[in-house]
Every structure is written in structure tokens, then in C-alpha cells.
Design a protein around this motif. Sequence first.
Motif, PDB file in Angstrom:
ATOM      1  N   PRO A 191       0.845  -1.206   0.000  1.00  0.00           N
ATOM      2  CA  PRO A 191       0.000   0.000   0.000  1.00  0.00           C
ATOM      3  C   PRO A 191       0.875   1.249   0.000  1.00  0.00           C
ATOM      4  N   GLY A 192       0.330   2.301  -0.597  1.00  0.00           N
ATOM      5  CA  GLY A 192       1.026   3.584  -0.614  1.00  0.00           C
ATOM      6  C   GLY A 192       0.587   4.451   0.542  1.00  0.00           C
ATOM      7  N   LEU A 193       0.222   5.676   0.244  1.00  0.00           N
ATOM      8  CA  LEU A 193      -0.197   6.620   1.284  1.00  0.00           C
ATOM      9  C   LEU A 193      -1.706   6.482   1.458  1.00  0.00           C
ATOM     10  N   MET A 194      -2.098   5.733   2.484  1.00  0.00           N
ATOM     11  CA  MET A 194      -3.512   5.456   2.700  1.00  0.00           C
ATOM     12  C   MET A 194      -4.010   6.307   3.865  1.00  0.00           C
ATOM     13  N   LYS A 195      -5.283   6.647   3.819  1.00  0.00           N
ATOM     14  CA  LYS A 195      -5.883   7.422   4.911  1.00  0.00           C
ATOM     15  C   LYS A 195      -6.560   6.447   5.857  1.00  0.00           C
ATOM     16  N   THR A 196      -5.825   6.040   6.874  1.00  0.00           N
ATOM     17  CA  THR A 196      -6.342   5.040   7.819  1.00  0.00           C
ATOM     18  C   THR A 196      -6.054   5.489   9.248  1.00  0.00           C
ATOM     19  N   PRO A 197      -6.757   4.877  10.216  1.00  0.00           N
ATOM     20  CA  PRO A 197      -6.501   5.214  11.626  1.00  0.00           C
ATOM     21  C   PRO A 197      -5.049   4.967  12.028  1.00  0.00           C
ATOM     22  N   MET A 198      -4.409   3.945  11.414  1.00  0.00           N
ATOM     23  CA  MET A 198      -3.015   3.654  11.771  1.00  0.00           C
ATOM     24  C   MET A 198      -2.107   4.853  11.527  1.00  0.00           C
ATOM     25  N   VAL A 199      -2.332   5.522  10.407  1.00  0.00           N
ATOM     26  CA  VAL A 199      -1.491   6.677  10.068  1.00  0.00           C
ATOM     27  C   VAL A 199      -1.775   7.822  11.034  1.00  0.00           C
ATOM     28  N   GLU A 200      -3.051   8.012  11.337  1.00  0.00           N
ATOM     29  CA  GLU A 200      -3.423   9.091  12.258  1.00  0.00           C
ATOM     30  C   GLU A 200      -2.806   8.888  13.637  1.00  0.00           C
ATOM     31  N   HIS A 201      -2.729   7.610  14.072  1.00  0.00           N
ATOM     32  CA  HIS A 201      -2.332   7.343  15.461  1.00  0.00           C
ATOM     33  C   HIS A 201      -0.885   6.887  15.617  1.00  0.00           C
ATOM     34  N   MET A 217      -1.236  16.945   7.726  1.00  0.00           N
ATOM     35  CA  MET A 217      -0.600  15.704   7.219  1.00  0.00           C
ATOM     36  C   MET A 217      -1.417  15.115   6.083  1.00  0.00           C
ATOM     37  N   TRP A 218      -2.748  15.077   6.246  1.00  0.00           N
ATOM     38  CA  TRP A 218      -3.591  14.525   5.157  1.00  0.00           C
ATOM     39  C   TRP A 218      -3.377  15.334   3.875  1.00  0.00           C
ATOM     40  N   ARG A 219      -3.340  16.677   4.011  1.00  0.00           N
ATOM     41  CA  ARG A 219      -3.168  17.515   2.808  1.00  0.00           C
ATOM     42  C   ARG A 219      -1.808  17.257   2.164  1.00  0.00           C
ATOM     43  N   ALA A 220      -0.769  17.108   2.998  1.00  0.00           N
ATOM     44  CA  ALA A 220       0.580  16.875   2.466  1.00  0.00           C
ATOM     45  C   ALA A 220       0.637  15.533   1.744  1.00  0.00           C
ATOM     46  N   ARG A 221      -0.015  14.536   2.310  1.00  0.00           N
ATOM     47  CA  ARG A 221       0.002  13.205   1.681  1.00  0.00           C
ATOM     48  C   ARG A 221      -0.813  13.211   0.380  1.00  0.00           C
ATOM     49  N   ASP A 222      -1.975  13.879   0.390  1.00  0.00           N
ATOM     50  CA  ASP A 222      -2.751  13.996  -0.856  1.00  0.00           C
ATOM     51  C   ASP A 222      -1.890  14.597  -1.968  1.00  0.00           C
ATOM     52  N   ALA A 223      -1.149  15.647  -1.601  1.00  0.00           N
ATOM     53  CA  ALA A 223      -0.382  16.391  -2.605  1.00  0.00           C
ATOM     54  C   ALA A 223       0.757  15.566  -3.192  1.00  0.00           C
ATOM     55  N   MET A 230      -4.938  10.442  -1.266  1.00  0.00           N
ATOM     56  CA  MET A 230      -4.550   9.160  -0.668  1.00  0.00           C
ATOM     57  C   MET A 230      -5.561   8.077  -1.050  1.00  0.00           C
ATOM     58  N   GLY A 231      -5.124   6.836  -0.883  1.00  0.00           N
ATOM     59  CA  GLY A 231      -6.064   5.721  -0.990  1.00  0.00           C
ATOM     60  C   GLY A 231      -6.708   5.483   0.362  1.00  0.00           C
ATOM     61  N   ASP A 232      -7.550   4.450   0.430  1.00  0.00           N
ATOM     62  CA  ASP A 232      -8.111   4.092   1.734  1.00  0.00           C
ATOM     63  C   ASP A 232      -8.070   2.576   1.935  1.00  0.00           C
ATOM     64  N   ALA A 233      -8.620   2.160   3.068  1.00  0.00           N
ATOM     65  CA  ALA A 233      -8.533   0.745   3.441  1.00  0.00           C
ATOM     66  C   ALA A 233      -9.211  -0.167   2.420  1.00  0.00           C
ATOM     67  N   TRP A 234     -10.242   0.342   1.732  1.00  0.00           N
ATOM     68  CA  TRP A 234     -10.967  -0.499   0.757  1.00  0.00           C
ATOM     69  C   TRP A 234     -10.109  -0.775  -0.472  1.00  0.00           C
ATOM     70  N   ASP A 235      -9.191   0.128  -0.786  1.00  0.00           N
ATOM     71  CA  ASP A 235      -8.287  -0.131  -1.915  1.00  0.00           C
ATOM     72  C   ASP A 235      -7.368  -1.314  -1.604  1.00  0.00           C
ATOM     73  N   VAL A 236      -6.905  -1.372  -0.350  1.00  0.00           N
ATOM     74  CA  VAL A 236      -6.071  -2.515   0.062  1.00  0.00           C
ATOM     75  C   VAL A 236      -6.929  -3.783   0.125  1.00  0.00           C
ATOM     76  N   ALA A 237      -8.135  -3.651   0.661  1.00  0.00           N
ATOM     77  CA  ALA A 237      -9.031  -4.813   0.791  1.00  0.00           C
ATOM     78  C   ALA A 237      -9.370  -5.409  -0.584  1.00  0.00           C
ATOM     79  N   ASN A 238      -9.615  -4.546  -1.573  1.00  0.00           N
ATOM     80  CA  ASN A 238      -9.970  -5.063  -2.899  1.00  0.00           C
ATOM     81  C   ASN A 238      -8.794  -5.742  -3.581  1.00  0.00           C
ATOM     82  N   ALA A 239      -7.580  -5.229  -3.339  1.00  0.00           N
ATOM     83  CA  ALA A 239      -6.383  -5.905  -3.868  1.00  0.00           C
ATOM     84  C   ALA A 239      -6.229  -7.271  -3.196  1.00  0.00           C
ATOM     85  N   ALA A 240      -6.451  -7.308  -1.879  1.00  0.00           N
ATOM     86  CA  ALA A 240      -6.349  -8.582  -1.150  1.00  0.00           C
ATOM     87  C   ALA A 240      -7.405  -9.571  -1.636  1.00  0.00           C
TER      88      ALA A 240
END
Length: 267
Positions: A191-201, A217-223, A230-240
Amino acid sequence: MDRLKGKIAVVVGAGSIGPGWGNGKATAVTFAREGAQVFCVDRNSAAAEETMKIIASEGGNATAFTADVSRGAEVEAMVEACLSSYGRIDVLDNNVGIAEMGSVVEISEAEWDRVFAVNLKSAFLAMKHVIPVMARQGGGSIINISSIASIRHLGISYVTYASSKAAMNQMTRTTAVEFARQHIRVNAILPGLMKTPMVEHSAGLAASYANGDVEAMWRARDAQVPMGHMGDAWDVANAALYLASDESRYITGIELVVDGGVTLKVS
Ligand SMILES: NC(=O)c1ccc[n+]([C@@H]2O[C@H](COP(=O)([O-])OP(=O)(O)OC[C@H]3O[C@@H](n4cnc5c(N)ncnc54)[C@H](O)[C@@H]3O)[C@@H](O)[C@H]2O)c1
């Protein structure tokens, strides 16, 4: 629908470290929506149970199990418990992972050992105990959740995270070759730069990006991402889901990068 019908899936790290959707939680729910029965493992019992209850509330079938998968005895107990509940294991998703900030100079020996135990040893132990089960059954699919930090410096100093994930990539390739004849496929998702609770915490991550300001941080990662977000958890889930399903039956040993193009950029 039913892309995993009849399969038993173990998702290790099936909870989420905070409110919202982490990769493991979204993966467990996605697997269940596609017909798998899901064994949801987490060291945080409440988090595993929350995922199990979401699946049950949607009419799916899941079991919650508590284990610290950096410990061999607990991984053995996890496999035994799954076999006694469901009798087989078709899919193993190794999702646990933690990040500690710091370069080789800054990181302590204890932090080094802890990150490698959680990020790498856990996947080794799970594969060690699940592969004999899959071999007896005639095959299976293993998915190791790595990171693009394993192949790029992302501008964040977390050497233990990056190197444990790089080792996971090679463990994936090596194991894929060694068990291909037994029809056990072993693939990694990066996974790349995903917007998940793990990154926040994750301690120090927001500080590294934006002086502790999570929204900044979210804005910097989007940019940073060519797709602009950013991607999200569902992008990882669909790849899995793809790697877990028989649609990927001729694919083993790959690193599936899910990153909106960010690793294609120079900076
Ligand atoms: N979010 C991102 O931007 C990103 C990017 C690249 C890779 N990843 C990878 O994705 C994976 C995690 O994603 P997530 O969103 O599900 O994280 P998360 O932290 O929300 O969930 C992981 C779960 O694993 C559990 N866990 C941690 N250590 C454990 C242990 N020793 N034994 C059992 N359970 C344990 C936690 O309790 C937690 O519920 C990690 O491997 C991470 O490195 C994330």
C-alpha cells in the motif's frame, strides 16, 4: 459476489487501531461479503470482536480470536482454534504492522526488535504454522501486507518499518518459490499513502509531516500522489480480495503496488 465462496480466511490484524476503517478490518469485511468465513485475529480482543460483529450484522460468518502473533505459541493456538472452528484454512492475510519513527542512529535496540517482531516475525510464524495445513489441503493463498516504504524512501525517517517490510518482500518471494508446487501462492501488497486510523495514530508520523497537525498531514500526503489523493482501506481490501480469489490462480511472488502512482515519481 461470492468470489470467495466456500473459503476459510484468517485475517491477522483484523481490528483497527482507532475508529474508522483500517486495512485489516476492511479486508475481513470484504472477504466475508464475498462469501468467505473469516477468522478475525487481533491482540486487541475488542477490535477483533468489533470486526466480527460487523460481519455478523451483514449476515456473514466470522469468529474473533485474541492473539499476539509475534509469539509462536499464540500463533500455534490461533491455527489450532481456526481448524477446530472451520476445519481448514484457504486464505491467510498477514496485516499486522507498526511504525516507529527514527533513523538507525535514533532508534533504540528494543524498538528495532519490537518492530521486526510485529512486522516480520509475525508473518514468518503465521506462514510457518499455516503452510503445512494448506499443503495437506492441496493449496491456499497467502497475502503479506508490506508497504511502498519497502522500496522507496518516502521522506519520513522510519528505518525499522522500511527494512522490516523490505525483508517481508523477500520472504514472500522465497516462500512463493518454495511452495509453488504445493499450490500455495504467496503474494505481497504494497500500500502507498492510505488514509487510515493507523497513520493518524502512529506516534510521530503527524509530527514528521506537519508538526503534529493531522489535517495538514492529510493535505501533504494527498499532494504527494499523482492521482491527487490518498487511498483508503478499501483499496487494500480489494487488492487482497483479488489475490485471495481463484482469479489470481497463476499469480505468485508478486508485489502488488496500490499507491495511486506515487512510487513512479522522483520526489
Ligand atoms: N495505512 C497506510 O498508509 C499503510 C501504508 C502501507 C502499509 N500499511 C500496512 O497496513 C497494515 C495495517 O493496516 P491497518 O490499517 O489494518 O492497521 P491498524 O493498526 O488499524 O490495524 C492493525 C491491527 O493489528 C493489530 N496488531 C498489532 N500488533 C499485533 C500483534 N502483535 N498481534 C496481533 N495483532 C496485532 C492491532 O491491534 C490492530 O487492530 C500494516 O501492515 C501496515 O504496515 C499501511
